[in-house]
Scaffold this motif. Structure first.
Motif, PDB file in Angstrom:
ATOM      1  N   GLY A  67      -9.163  59.905  52.417  1.00 14.31           N
ATOM      2  CA  GLY A  67     -10.192  58.884  52.280  1.00 14.31           C
ATOM      3  C   GLY A  67     -10.749  58.740  50.882  1.00 14.31           C
ATOM      4  O   GLY A  67     -11.863  58.237  50.700  1.00 14.31           O
ATOM      5  N   THR A  68      -9.989  59.165  49.870  1.00 10.01           N
ATOM      6  CA  THR A  68     -10.447  59.078  48.482  1.00 10.01           C
ATOM      7  C   THR A  68      -9.789  57.902  47.765  1.00 10.01           C
ATOM      8  O   THR A  68      -9.337  58.028  46.621  1.00 10.01           O
ATOM      9  CB  THR A  68     -10.145  60.392  47.735  1.00 10.01           C
ATOM     10  OG1 THR A  68      -8.748  60.709  47.877  1.00 10.01           O
ATOM     11  CG2 THR A  68     -10.965  61.534  48.292  1.00 10.01           C
ATOM     12  N   VAL A  69      -9.738  56.760  48.449  1.00 13.13           N
ATOM     13  CA  VAL A  69      -9.134  55.549  47.875  1.00 13.13           C
ATOM     14  C   VAL A  69     -10.060  54.376  48.166  1.00 13.13           C
ATOM     15  O   VAL A  69     -10.478  54.177  49.314  1.00 13.13           O
ATOM     16  CB  VAL A  69      -7.738  55.274  48.473  1.00 13.13           C
ATOM     17  CG1 VAL A  69      -7.173  53.959  47.921  1.00 13.13           C
ATOM     18  CG2 VAL A  69      -6.793  56.425  48.186  1.00 13.13           C
ATOM     19  N   ASP A  70     -10.397  53.596  47.140  1.00  9.64           N
ATOM     20  CA  ASP A  70     -11.164  52.366  47.336  1.00  9.64           C
ATOM     21  C   ASP A  70     -10.151  51.232  47.507  1.00  9.64           C
ATOM     22  O   ASP A  70      -9.587  50.729  46.527  1.00  9.64           O
ATOM     23  CB  ASP A  70     -12.084  52.103  46.136  1.00  9.64           C
ATOM     24  CG  ASP A  70     -13.099  51.004  46.423  1.00  9.64           C
ATOM     25  OD1 ASP A  70     -12.694  49.953  46.951  1.00  9.64           O
ATOM     26  OD2 ASP A  70     -14.282  51.190  46.107  1.00  9.64           O
ATOM     27  N   LYS A  71      -9.919  50.828  48.746  1.00 10.69           N
ATOM     28  CA  LYS A  71      -8.872  49.846  49.025  1.00 10.69           C
ATOM     29  C   LYS A  71      -9.193  48.472  48.450  1.00 10.69           C
ATOM     30  O   LYS A  71      -8.290  47.693  48.155  1.00 10.69           O
ATOM     31  CB  LYS A  71      -8.644  49.758  50.540  1.00 10.69           C
ATOM     32  CG  LYS A  71      -8.140  51.070  51.142  1.00 10.69           C
ATOM     33  CD  LYS A  71      -7.970  50.969  52.655  1.00 10.69           C
ATOM     34  CE  LYS A  71      -7.518  52.299  53.235  1.00 10.69           C
ATOM     35  NZ  LYS A  71      -7.380  52.250  54.701  1.00 10.69           N
ATOM     36  N   ARG A  72     -10.476  48.164  48.288  1.00 11.70           N
ATOM     37  CA  ARG A  72     -10.828  46.874  47.678  1.00 11.70           C
ATOM     38  C   ARG A  72     -10.360  46.826  46.226  1.00 11.70           C
ATOM     39  O   ARG A  72      -9.786  45.829  45.772  1.00 11.70           O
ATOM     40  CB  ARG A  72     -12.334  46.655  47.747  1.00 11.70           C
ATOM     41  CG  ARG A  72     -12.918  46.638  49.164  1.00 11.70           C
ATOM     42  CD  ARG A  72     -14.432  46.754  49.079  1.00 11.70           C
ATOM     43  NE  ARG A  72     -14.826  47.976  48.385  1.00 11.70           N
ATOM     44  CZ  ARG A  72     -16.024  48.167  47.834  1.00 11.70           C
ATOM     45  NH1 ARG A  72     -16.940  47.210  47.885  1.00 11.70           N
ATOM     46  NH2 ARG A  72     -16.311  49.309  47.240  1.00 11.70           N
ATOM     47  N   LEU A  73     -10.586  47.912  45.503  1.00 14.01           N
ATOM     48  CA  LEU A  73     -10.135  47.971  44.113  1.00 14.01           C
ATOM     49  C   LEU A  73      -8.612  47.918  44.025  1.00 14.01           C
ATOM     50  O   LEU A  73      -8.054  47.281  43.133  1.00 14.01           O
ATOM     51  CB  LEU A  73     -10.650  49.250  43.443  1.00 14.01           C
ATOM     52  CG  LEU A  73     -12.143  49.338  43.156  1.00 14.01           C
ATOM     53  CD1 LEU A  73     -12.473  50.654  42.479  1.00 14.01           C
ATOM     54  CD2 LEU A  73     -12.592  48.178  42.294  1.00 14.01           C
ATOM     55  N   VAL A  74      -7.959  48.594  44.957  1.00  6.18           N
ATOM     56  CA  VAL A  74      -6.486  48.566  44.978  1.00  6.18           C
ATOM     57  C   VAL A  74      -5.990  47.130  45.115  1.00  6.18           C
ATOM     58  O   VAL A  74      -5.072  46.699  44.407  1.00  6.18           O
ATOM     59  CB  VAL A  74      -5.946  49.438  46.130  1.00  6.18           C
ATOM     60  CG1 VAL A  74      -4.441  49.231  46.301  1.00  6.18           C
ATOM     61  CG2 VAL A  74      -6.244  50.913  45.862  1.00  6.18           C
ATOM     62  N   GLY A  75      -6.604  46.358  46.023  1.00 11.95           N
ATOM     63  CA  GLY A  75      -6.173  44.978  46.230  1.00 11.95           C
ATOM     64  C   GLY A  75      -6.348  44.109  44.993  1.00 11.95           C
ATOM     65  O   GLY A  75      -5.430  43.359  44.609  1.00 11.95           O
ATOM     66  N   TRP A  76      -7.517  44.199  44.340  1.00 10.43           N
ATOM     67  CA  TRP A  76      -7.757  43.379  43.148  1.00 10.43           C
ATOM     68  C   TRP A  76      -6.881  43.817  41.974  1.00 10.43           C
ATOM     69  O   TRP A  76      -6.392  42.979  41.202  1.00 10.43           O
ATOM     70  CB  TRP A  76      -9.230  43.443  42.759  1.00 10.43           C
ATOM     71  CG  TRP A  76     -10.123  42.660  43.664  1.00 10.43           C
ATOM     72  CD1 TRP A  76     -11.072  43.143  44.519  1.00 10.43           C
ATOM     73  CD2 TRP A  76     -10.151  41.232  43.820  1.00 10.43           C
ATOM     74  NE1 TRP A  76     -11.678  42.131  45.206  1.00 10.43           N
ATOM     75  CE2 TRP A  76     -11.140  40.931  44.793  1.00 10.43           C
ATOM     76  CE3 TRP A  76      -9.434  40.184  43.245  1.00 10.43           C
ATOM     77  CZ2 TRP A  76     -11.430  39.634  45.190  1.00 10.43           C
ATOM     78  CZ3 TRP A  76      -9.730  38.884  43.641  1.00 10.43           C
ATOM     79  CH2 TRP A  76     -10.711  38.614  44.599  1.00 10.43           C
ATOM     80  N   LEU A  77      -6.670  45.122  41.828  1.00  9.38           N
ATOM     81  CA  LEU A  77      -5.790  45.596  40.760  1.00  9.38           C
ATOM     82  C   LEU A  77      -4.364  45.090  40.947  1.00  9.38           C
ATOM     83  O   LEU A  77      -3.721  44.623  40.007  1.00  9.38           O
ATOM     84  CB  LEU A  77      -5.798  47.132  40.712  1.00  9.38           C
ATOM     85  CG  LEU A  77      -7.037  47.803  40.121  1.00  9.38           C
ATOM     86  CD1 LEU A  77      -7.012  49.291  40.412  1.00  9.38           C
ATOM     87  CD2 LEU A  77      -7.128  47.547  38.625  1.00  9.38           C
TER      88      LEU A  77
END
Length: 308
Positions: A67-77
């Protein structure tokens, strides 16, 4: 000793470093292939990206489970990095198929390696920052995502990765640190690792189509790198990771300067200066940073409610 065996040993060494530090794959493997094995820069980039595509998902899955992943940031990146990673290969190819194109890739690689050194320094800063703050008293607040800057970071990082294979684990994390200083070190690393998977996949696909991918070269690297990553990860809890990262920074500094055509005397001076910064300089700076980010505690009060 045969070249194939040397490639396996090189892959093993790089894999161990990646397992220990979480970065350094492209930043180490590509210049190693160019400087010591005489592989053309574009072929080195193509083969290294394919090897990274096999190794990256392993670390990403671990962070997703924790759970150490910000999926929102992953999507925008990924919105910026995936198309630009593909386009980075086309940019390199636009310089032609001959020596000029190889020279452009080599110069871009040298510049990316020097930026990777900055990435290592930033990661050390994050580690001191998080240790200084201590355990939070309450769950951290959700990070406010900034879509446009995040997409731009992904786009620039993707372009560099497509051209040089360097950046998915070093350059982007520096930009994330600047944009989102409240992210913990674990979330920074986890988010960076997961976004790197589609980024590297797009760059690899482009190199398979337009680059200079060599299957035999990649296969020998993976024979050594895969067990190396496993061994490095096992040793990461025992080995002095800070020492490994400082040594890695010096290697990247020397490799980047060599790629840019710096002479041997200037190279020695630069590495000696880096050694002074990495050891005595950091020993002096670290207590200052730790004090700067130390948690503030409320003063003790007596029975009358006044501070003691």
């Amino acid at each position: 000793m045969s070249t194939d065996l040397l490639l396996i040993i090189a892959g093993l060494g790089v894999g161990v470093v990646v397992g220990l530090t979480g970065m350094g794959g492209g930043a180490l493997m590509t210049p190693l292939l160019v400087l010591f094995f005489g592989v053309p820069p574009l072929a080195a980039v193509s083969s290294d990206l394919m090897a990274s595509l096999v190794m990256k998902p392993v670390g990403g899955l671990v962070h997703l489970r924790r759970g150490t992943v910000d999926k929102r940031l992953v999507g925008w990146l990924c919105a910026g990095s995936v198309p630009c990673a593909f386009g980075g290969v086309l940019v390199a190819r636009s310089f032609g198929d001959g020596e000029r194109m190889q020279q452009v890739v080599q110069l871009a690689l040298g510049a990316a390696l020097l930026l990777a050194v900055a990435g290592l320094a930033a990661k050390a800063f994050v580690g001191v920052r998080d240790r200084g703050r201590g355990a939070p008293a309450e769950p951290p607040r959700p990070v406010r995502v900034r879509p446009l800057p995040t997409v731009l970071v992904g786009a620039v990082g993707g372009l560099i990765v497509g051209m040089t294979s360097v950046g998915s684990g070093s350059l982007i994390i520096v930009a994330l640190l600047v944009l989102y200083p409240m992210l913990s070190a674990r979330d920074l690393v986890g988010t960076d690792l997961v976004q790197a998977v589609p980024l590297v996949a797009a760059a690899t696909l482009a190199h398979l189509a337009f680059g200079d991918f060599r299957l035999s070269l990649t296969a020998f690297l993976l024979v050594g790198a895969l067990p190396g990553v496993y061994v490095g990860a096992k040793l990461s809890s025992r080995a002095p990771g800070a020492v490994v990262r400082r040594a890695l920074g010096l290697v990247l500094l020397a490799s980047g300067l060599k790629m840019l055509g710096v002479g041997n005397l200037a190279l020695l001076v630069a590495v000696a200066g880096g050694l002074l910064v990495c050891v005595p300089g950091w020993l002096l700076l670290r207590p200052v940073l730790a004090a700067r980010f130390a948690p503030r505690t409320a003063p003790a009060t007596g029975a009358d409610g006044r501070a003691q």
